[in-house]
Motif scaffolding. Structure first.
Motif, PDB file in Angstrom:
ATOM      1  N   THR A  10       0.829  -1.194   0.000  1.00  0.00           N
ATOM      2  CA  THR A  10       0.000   0.000   0.000  1.00  0.00           C
ATOM      3  C   THR A  10       0.860   1.240   0.000  1.00  0.00           C
ATOM      4  O   THR A  10       2.039   1.222   0.303  1.00  0.00           O
ATOM      5  CB  THR A  10      -0.897   0.014   1.248  1.00  0.00           C
ATOM      6  N   SER A  11       0.224   2.349  -0.339  1.00  0.00           N
ATOM      7  CA  SER A  11       0.918   3.635  -0.352  1.00  0.00           C
ATOM      8  C   SER A  11       1.238   4.063   1.073  1.00  0.00           C
ATOM      9  O   SER A  11       0.625   3.621   2.027  1.00  0.00           O
ATOM     10  CB  SER A  11       0.044   4.684  -1.032  1.00  0.00           C
ATOM     11  N   THR A  12       2.258   4.908   1.206  1.00  0.00           N
ATOM     12  CA  THR A  12       2.645   5.393   2.526  1.00  0.00           C
ATOM     13  C   THR A  12       2.134   6.809   2.747  1.00  0.00           C
ATOM     14  O   THR A  12       2.864   7.699   3.166  1.00  0.00           O
ATOM     15  CB  THR A  12       4.177   5.357   2.673  1.00  0.00           C
ATOM     16  N   GLY A  13       0.864   7.041   2.431  1.00  0.00           N
ATOM     17  CA  GLY A  13       0.284   8.352   2.691  1.00  0.00           C
ATOM     18  C   GLY A  13       0.761   9.431   1.749  1.00  0.00           C
ATOM     19  O   GLY A  13       0.791  10.603   2.101  1.00  0.00           O
ATOM     20  N   LYS A  14       1.154   9.047   0.513  1.00  0.00           N
ATOM     21  CA  LYS A  14       1.546  10.006  -0.522  1.00  0.00           C
ATOM     22  C   LYS A  14       2.761  10.829  -0.139  1.00  0.00           C
ATOM     23  O   LYS A  14       2.967  11.920  -0.656  1.00  0.00           O
ATOM     24  CB  LYS A  14       0.374  10.942  -0.864  1.00  0.00           C
ATOM     25  N   ARG A  15       3.583  10.350   0.784  1.00  0.00           N
ATOM     26  CA  ARG A  15       4.815  11.055   1.147  1.00  0.00           C
ATOM     27  C   ARG A  15       5.915  10.603   0.184  1.00  0.00           C
ATOM     28  O   ARG A  15       6.259   9.423   0.154  1.00  0.00           O
ATOM     29  CB  ARG A  15       5.203  10.741   2.582  1.00  0.00           C
ATOM     30  N   PRO A  16       6.489  11.495  -0.616  1.00  0.00           N
ATOM     31  CA  PRO A  16       7.472  11.066  -1.616  1.00  0.00           C
ATOM     32  C   PRO A  16       8.675  10.367  -0.974  1.00  0.00           C
ATOM     33  O   PRO A  16       9.110  10.725   0.128  1.00  0.00           O
ATOM     34  CB  PRO A  16       7.894  12.388  -2.279  1.00  0.00           C
ATOM     35  N   ASN A  17       9.205   9.383  -1.692  1.00  0.00           N
ATOM     36  CA  ASN A  17      10.405   8.668  -1.247  1.00  0.00           C
ATOM     37  C   ASN A  17      11.616   9.455  -1.754  1.00  0.00           C
ATOM     38  O   ASN A  17      12.081   9.256  -2.882  1.00  0.00           O
ATOM     39  CB  ASN A  17      10.400   7.234  -1.794  1.00  0.00           C
ATOM     40  N   GLU A  18      12.118  10.363  -0.921  1.00  0.00           N
ATOM     41  CA  GLU A  18      13.203  11.248  -1.347  1.00  0.00           C
ATOM     42  C   GLU A  18      14.504  10.486  -1.581  1.00  0.00           C
ATOM     43  O   GLU A  18      15.305  10.862  -2.446  1.00  0.00           O
ATOM     44  CB  GLU A  18      13.399  12.351  -0.305  1.00  0.00           C
ATOM     45  N   GLN A  19      14.740   9.409  -0.790  1.00  0.00           N
ATOM     46  CA  GLN A  19      15.968   8.632  -0.986  1.00  0.00           C
ATOM     47  C   GLN A  19      15.974   7.953  -2.344  1.00  0.00           C
ATOM     48  O   GLN A  19      16.950   8.033  -3.099  1.00  0.00           O
ATOM     49  CB  GLN A  19      16.107   7.596   0.129  1.00  0.00           C
ATOM     50  N   LEU A  20      14.887   7.266  -2.672  1.00  0.00           N
ATOM     51  CA  LEU A  20      14.796   6.627  -3.979  1.00  0.00           C
ATOM     52  C   LEU A  20      14.872   7.668  -5.086  1.00  0.00           C
ATOM     53  O   LEU A  20      15.545   7.460  -6.107  1.00  0.00           O
ATOM     54  CB  LEU A  20      13.493   5.825  -4.076  1.00  0.00           C
TER      55      LEU A  20
END
Length: 494
Positions: A10-20
């Motif tokens: 599932t999505s993580t609350g639409k918080r962008p994955n800045e590391q990726l």
């Protein structure tokens, strides 16, 4: 809906994955290119149901957490792209929980468990991954997660647990598996033959044969043997596992290579062979240098030197000093590099003077190899020091001598190619693109005769550097086209 819908969470609350996102931007890949690479790697590892597309990649960047095997695949792809370990956690992704026997390097140091893990791992390599990939079970280890478990190589094993009364010698002999001395000698000579094939042809030609032989030896180790026979079998298993790791490293299967090296070290400990253990640690050190982890490489070499300080032959000690120099060079420490180079040269001279019997696994460390390693140390220092002419001038004569000697030693074709490429990089550092291209052409001729992705990758990188810095030179432009046409983009693992 894409075909890997069952492989994502599932999505993580639409918080962008800045590391990726950071790794993705630096890679220079488009979303479509990353999706294609994920799909291609998934097919190679036996997961054809994975069918990623650009919209799925966008969702990962937006914070969606993919399930295995996607995190493992992304870790491998970015590690290969940047030439250093990029762990799953570095990408801001969650790794699946795995048992120690399936992943990692912190394994039990007991004889029966070493045999069991070697048997299981070699069987998986042979049966579950026809193209050399072991699915989602592997991850590269680095830093303390790698070094601390390897330090246990020097810790004495636990005492044998008390058991039932010992049977009489006659009864024990009846239950022991009859393995004759000629049979043991044949196993050992076969290992030496495999090692010779690897040096001549590269790791991609006979890797499966080595893994198959290793599996057969672990089958033998599951039977009862007199202690001297068991130790010889463990030594044989250690040499075969190291060679399987080396061949895996040579064709770009880095997690597989590391696992074999670790298991080889366990087997060497059971054999009571510290010099062999130091050799295995040196192979692990080479891999860490290749992956941009010079600090880990230095720790492994120091562990090898300490563990074999009272029993390794001068030739083995010289090899360890040469690898110590490589690590220091990549860490940008000139004085320590020069000291280690001198120690390697002096100790190698002692080896020639002593002329004592040597195990087959160290026979590769000839005058040519010594010059090649020391030349690469100075070449690496030159890069670290901003193309310093001082270190280029130290690298050039040693590299030239290595090329001359390897040209005469037809047994070591891969080393000949690697040192031709090394000499090509020296000429690039001297801003002599025409000479560099000529040497790269000679290396290409050898590369096409062997199966070594390591050679292919180094050659491509060298030519890419030449094209970037001297793309207007006609010889460079022409050879870039020749290389693209003649050198396969990927080498199949076998």
């Amino acid at each position: 809906m894409s075909g890997d819908s069952g492989a994502d969470g599932t999505s993580t609350g639409k918080r962008p994955n800045e590391q990726l996102g950071s790794w993705f931007v630096r890679s220079g890949w488009s979303k479509g290119e990353l999706a294609r690479q994920v799909n291609r790697r998934a097919r190679q590892m036996g997961a054809p149901h994975i069918s990623t597309d650009t919209s799925r990649v966008r969702r990962w960047l937006d914070g969606e957490q993919p399930r295995e095997p996607i995190p493992r695949i992304l870790s491998e792809l970015f590690s290969e792209r940047f030439g250093s370990v990029v762990a799953i956690e570095d990408l801001g992704l969650r790794a699946a929980h795995q048992s120690p026997s399936a992943s990692g390097v912190d394994l039990p140091w007991t004889g029966h468990q070493t045999v069991s893990m070697l048997n299981e791992f070699s069987r998986s390599d042979l049966m579950l991954a026809r193209r050399g990939f072991l699915g989602t079970s592997l991850a590269l280890s680095a830093g303390p997660a790698l070094i601390e478990p390897m330090q246990r190589w020097l810790v004495p094993g636990p005492p044998a647990e008390p058991g039932p009364p010992r049977p009489s010698a006659a009864a024990a002999a009846q239950r022991l598996s009859p393995l004759s001395v000629p049979e043991l000698q044949l196993l050992e000579s076969t290992t030496a033959m495999f090692r010779q094939w690897d040096a001549q042809c590269g790791g991609g030609l006979r890797r499966k044969a080595v893994v198959g032989q290793l599996h057969e030896v672990t089958d033998l180790l599951q039977e009862s043997h007199p202690e001297p026979t068991a130790k010889r079998l463990f030594r044989c298993a250690a040499e075969l596992a190291e060679l399987a790791g080396w061949m895996s490293y040579d064709i770009g299967l880095q997690p597989t290579a590391q696992k074999y090296f670790v298991l080889a070290l366990h087997a060497a400990k059971e054999a009571g062979d510290k010099p062999l253990g130091s050799f295995i640690l040196s192979s692990m050190s080479r891999q860490m240098i290749h992956l941009g982890r010079a600090d880990d490489a230095l720790e492994l070499i120091h562990l090898a030197q300490y563990g074999s300080r009272d029993c390794a032959t001068p030739r083995t000690q010289a090899m360890l000093y040469a690898m110590e120099a490589r690590a220091y060079a990549n860490m940008g420490q000139p004085s320590k590099t020069k000291r280690a180079v001198r120690m390697a040269e002096d100790t190698f001279a002692d080896a020639l003077e002593a002329n004592e019997p040597e195990p087959d696994w160290i026979r590769f460390f000839t005058e040519a190899e010594l010059n090649g390693e020391n030349a690469h140390s100075y070449r690496d220092l030159a890069y670290v020091a901003g193309r310093s002419p001082t270190y280029v001038s130290l690298a050039e004569p040693a590299m030239r001598r290595a090329v001359e000697l390897f040209a005469e030693e037809h047994e070591y074709q891969r080393s000949y190619a690697l040192n031709l490429i090394g000499m090509a990089t020296v000429h690039l550092l001297k801003r002599e693109p025409e000479q560099s291209t000529q040497l790269a052409g000679q290396a290409l001729t050898v590369a096409r005769k062997i199966r070594s992705e390591r050679v292919n990758t180094r050659l491509r990188r060298t030519v890419d550097t030449a094209a970037r810095d001297f793309g207007d030179v006609p010889q460079v432009a022409h050879f870039t086209e020749v290389l693209t046409a003649q050198l396969p983009e990927t080498a199949e693992a076998v």
